[in-house]
Motif scaffolding. Structure first.
Motif, short mmCIF file in Angstrom:
data_model
loop_
_atom_site.label_atom_id
_atom_site.label_comp_id
_atom_site.label_asym_id
_atom_site.label_seq_id
_atom_site.Cartn_x
_atom_site.Cartn_y
_atom_site.Cartn_z
N LEU A 295 0.91 -1.43 0.05
CA LEU A 295 0.05 0.00 0.01
C LEU A 295 0.78 1.30 0.25
O LEU A 295 0.68 2.25 -0.74
N HIS A 296 1.90 1.09 0.87
CA HIS A 296 2.69 2.50 0.90
C HIS A 296 3.66 2.65 -0.45
O HIS A 296 3.61 3.91 -0.96
N ASN A 297 3.74 1.70 -1.20
CA ASN A 297 4.42 1.71 -2.25
C ASN A 297 3.62 1.87 -3.71
O ASN A 297 4.27 1.94 -4.69
N ALA A 298 2.48 1.84 -3.65
CA ALA A 298 1.55 2.12 -4.88
C ALA A 298 1.69 3.34 -5.42
O ALA A 298 2.19 4.29 -4.74
N PRO A 299 1.48 3.39 -6.61
CA PRO A 299 1.80 4.69 -7.50
C PRO A 299 0.93 5.73 -6.86
O PRO A 299 -0.52 5.55 -6.31
N LYS A 300 1.62 6.76 -6.40
CA LYS A 300 0.76 8.12 -5.81
C LYS A 300 -0.10 8.81 -6.88
O LYS A 300 0.12 8.94 -8.07
N ALA A 301 -0.92 9.28 -6.46
CA ALA A 301 -2.16 10.43 -7.09
C ALA A 301 -1.08 11.63 -7.44
O ALA A 301 -0.24 11.66 -6.61
N LYS A 302 -1.67 12.30 -8.50
CA LYS A 302 -0.84 13.57 -8.64
C LYS A 302 -1.20 14.45 -7.45
O LYS A 302 -2.41 14.57 -6.93
N GLY A 303 -0.16 15.18 -6.79
CA GLY A 303 -0.31 16.00 -5.77
C GLY A 303 -0.18 15.24 -4.22
O GLY A 303 -0.04 15.82 -3.40
N SER A 304 0.03 13.70 -4.45
CA SER A 304 0.07 13.20 -3.22
C SER A 304 1.45 12.52 -3.18
O SER A 304 1.97 12.15 -4.14
N ASP A 305 2.00 12.69 -1.78
CA ASP A 305 3.41 12.12 -1.80
C ASP A 305 3.25 10.81 -0.76
O ASP A 305 4.27 10.49 -0.25
N ARG A 306 2.09 10.51 -0.37
CA ARG A 306 2.13 9.51 0.78
C ARG A 306 0.77 8.77 0.63
O ARG A 306 -0.30 9.42 0.57
N ILE A 307 0.86 7.53 1.03
CA ILE A 307 -0.29 6.72 1.17
C ILE A 307 -0.42 6.25 2.51
O ILE A 307 0.58 5.60 2.93
N TYR A 308 -1.62 6.40 3.32
CA TYR A 308 -1.66 6.06 4.63
C TYR A 308 -2.29 4.77 4.81
O TYR A 308 -3.35 4.20 4.09
N VAL A 309 -1.97 3.87 5.62
CA VAL A 309 -2.60 2.89 5.91
C VAL A 309 -3.56 3.25 7.18
O VAL A 309 -2.99 4.03 7.97
N PRO A 310 -4.59 2.52 7.42
CA PRO A 310 -5.49 2.89 8.49
C PRO A 310 -4.68 2.86 9.57
O PRO A 310 -4.06 1.69 10.03
N GLY A 311 -4.61 3.87 10.60
CA GLY A 311 -4.06 3.75 11.95
C GLY A 311 -2.81 4.54 11.95
O GLY A 311 -2.18 4.83 12.99
N GLU A 312 -2.15 4.62 10.47
CA GLU A 312 -0.78 4.98 10.67
C GLU A 312 -0.56 6.39 11.30
O GLU A 312 0.37 6.58 12.03
#
Lengths: 351, 351
Positions: A295-312
């Motif tokens: 999940l962390h390493n999934a391609p990011k949306a434009k303007g996003s630099d991070r994907i959070y996992v629930p609880g992080e």
């Protein structure tokens, strides 16, 4: 910069408040731990900001400060606790501990609580299981504060559900949500500021969408998240936390604000799963770690630099709070100072 | 008026198709029963319309028509089935039957399936428990077809969850949902007609909201229902149906359309609760009945003359289908006729 308070000081203060309100020291410690843990996660809406609500519910007779939870029934893999209209936290901790103990032997175990009161944040209980390398799922019903498709007014609670899953090197996965489209706090905030809200948050007196929060919650009601899907999940929680435990469901559950002096008849439901009985625990945890990393390493949306996992986000905030103090919002401090004054508890711990 | 087909004729036809495709008669009967039951509910998207997908997945090697489910592990209150890459339905029926049997003794029981394939509609399995006066909860993960907050592209499945609860005089409560904001079928339909869609349904190649379905699903992805809440529940299902069973999770799950010939490695998760072990069954059922009646009798929204309880519409449609035949949509008939031609099965049963 927000004023910060050390968790241990906040706990001490809350224990004193609840002892003054009539709880045993043990119960006061349990309640304080639940509320302050919640504040460390930054989930301020369900932390110590509610201290006056609890105190007022005790004063009005909705909650019996001396009500002791009692085992009302059990089997090898289940238990039902009667909270005796006491505070929800001691009964729910007792239930969760029983479920954990039973899951150790039975792999799957469940404990329910009836005749209960507000239990704070569901996530506290879900995370109790994680400390034992188990999966925890916690649910509660709530007094009706949400509409359902085709209706108007308050029909069903925005029943909260939380879960927590142990990981290996990563932090536990942890989600705590209520089933309304948005939290009531957001609507109150917009109303206080005189702002319009998106027309998807509440319905008006006719049960139709509105962007005007002026008359809410006296008329109108919150909408379920995802329409009929949120309605359906809320009803499942009524079944598991209400009907299955022998607690109230729907209108049988009373609000501490709208029905002061009446018992809440809330119900809670806790499911614990012991993965180590099903597959090697390390394999399970590694699988969870690899999911988190994917999940962390999934391609990011434009303007996003991070994907959070629930609880992080909650774990990061907690780490900061333990190190630097909890950045409690002004609303929480106001409630705490007021509770101190009302109950004659020294507020210097809050300074 | 839609052309109708009697459920028994549709079952007969589907059994012949699946036997020709290589399934045992028993397995073909199970698969046909799942698909046709789903059509009787009017949930056509998960019924016989998919018959060609299953046949093609068998032809490509994604599904082994002779794969027999095998008990891979069990305890008093749990079991894990290895589906051996066979059709999902026989393995999932075996799992649900085991969970029902175990719940009779243990009150709470769980069965998981790994190395599995598409299981049709989750609601079929949830309702198996209701026939035994038990609560059923069924979940499956899915190949990634949904984005998560902060990401772009297909990251997680829109993992379905269903539950069913026995009532007394009323029909069982029954919900079957996937966790995307809307069903993929709605987006395909809009795309086929060249229509715009609400900007909340999918994201574009950059992971940003779009109302243009032209490039979906090649680029872009479905959004989770209720944003981070739907994402969080989808991840819980990955844990319970994927990690806990030893099935694939996230990108380990393969799509029969995007990865023809590859095993799906899907996982399913079934929880069964026996309320009669906890409280008198009649009390429980009466409480459910009164909840249903309270929902029906809630004040109506302006313009609404009825409030539906989850599953009510499905039971009404089923009653009509059993009496008058299933009003299958043209898309389903087309798929069935084509399957008949491809596999040399007499299509007169469909006329």
């Amino acid at each position: 910069m927000a004023k910060r308070i050390l968790p241990e000081n906040l706990i001490k203060f809350c224990v004193e408040i609840f002892v003054k309100a009539g709880l045993s020291t043990d119960d006061a410690c349990t309640v304080a731990d639940v509320l302050v843990m919640t504040d460390t996660w930054g989930t301020f809406s369900h932390g110590t900001v509610a201290i006056l609500n609890y105190v007022q519910a005790i004063k009005s007779g909705s909650i019996d400060p001396a009500g002791k939870p009692r085992l009302a029934g059990e089997g090898p893999s289940w238990a039902v606790i009667d909270a005796n209209a006491g505070m929800g936290m001691p009964a729910c901790c007792m239930a969760m501990n029983l479920a954990i103990e039973k899951a150790r032997k039975q792999t799957f175990a469940w404990a329910g609580v009836r005749n209960s009161s507000h239990f704070g944040a569901a996530g506290y209980y879900a995370n109790m299981a994680v400390k034992h390398d188990m999966i925890g799922i916690a649910m509660s019903n709530a007094d009706p504060n949400m509409v359902v498709p085709g209706a108007r007014g308050h029909v069903i609670g925005n029943n909260p559900i939380a879960y927590a899953v142990p990981a290996g090197k990563e932090q536990p996965i942890f989600l705590d949500i209520a089933l309304s489209a948005v939290a009531a706090g957001k609507i109150f905030a917009a109303k206080a500021l005189g702002h319009e809200i998106p027309a998807t948050w509440i319905t008006d007196a006719d049960g139709l969408p509105t962007s005007d929060p002026t008359n809410w919650p006296a008329t109108g009601s919150m909408t379920p998240m995802a329409g009929h899907k949120g309605y359906g999940i809320a009803l499942l929680i009524e079944v598991l936390a209400g009907a299955l435990t022998g607690a109230g469901i729907l209108s049988e559950v009373k609000s501490w604000k709208l029905h002061p002096g009446e018992k809440a008849y809330l119900g809670q439901s806790f499911l614990v799963i012991n993965p180590a009985a099903i597959l090697p625990l390390d394999d399970f945890k590694q699988h969870i770690d690899s999911a988190i990393q994917e999940l962390h390493n999934a391609p990011k949306a434009k303007g996003s630099d991070r994907i959070y996992v629930p609880g992080e986000l909650e774990w990061e905030r907690r780490e900061d709070a333990l190190r630097n103090g909890i950045p409690l919002p002004e609303l929480s401090f106001t409630a705490l100072y007021q509770a101190g004054e009302e109950l004659g508890v020294d507020t210097r711990l809050l300074d």
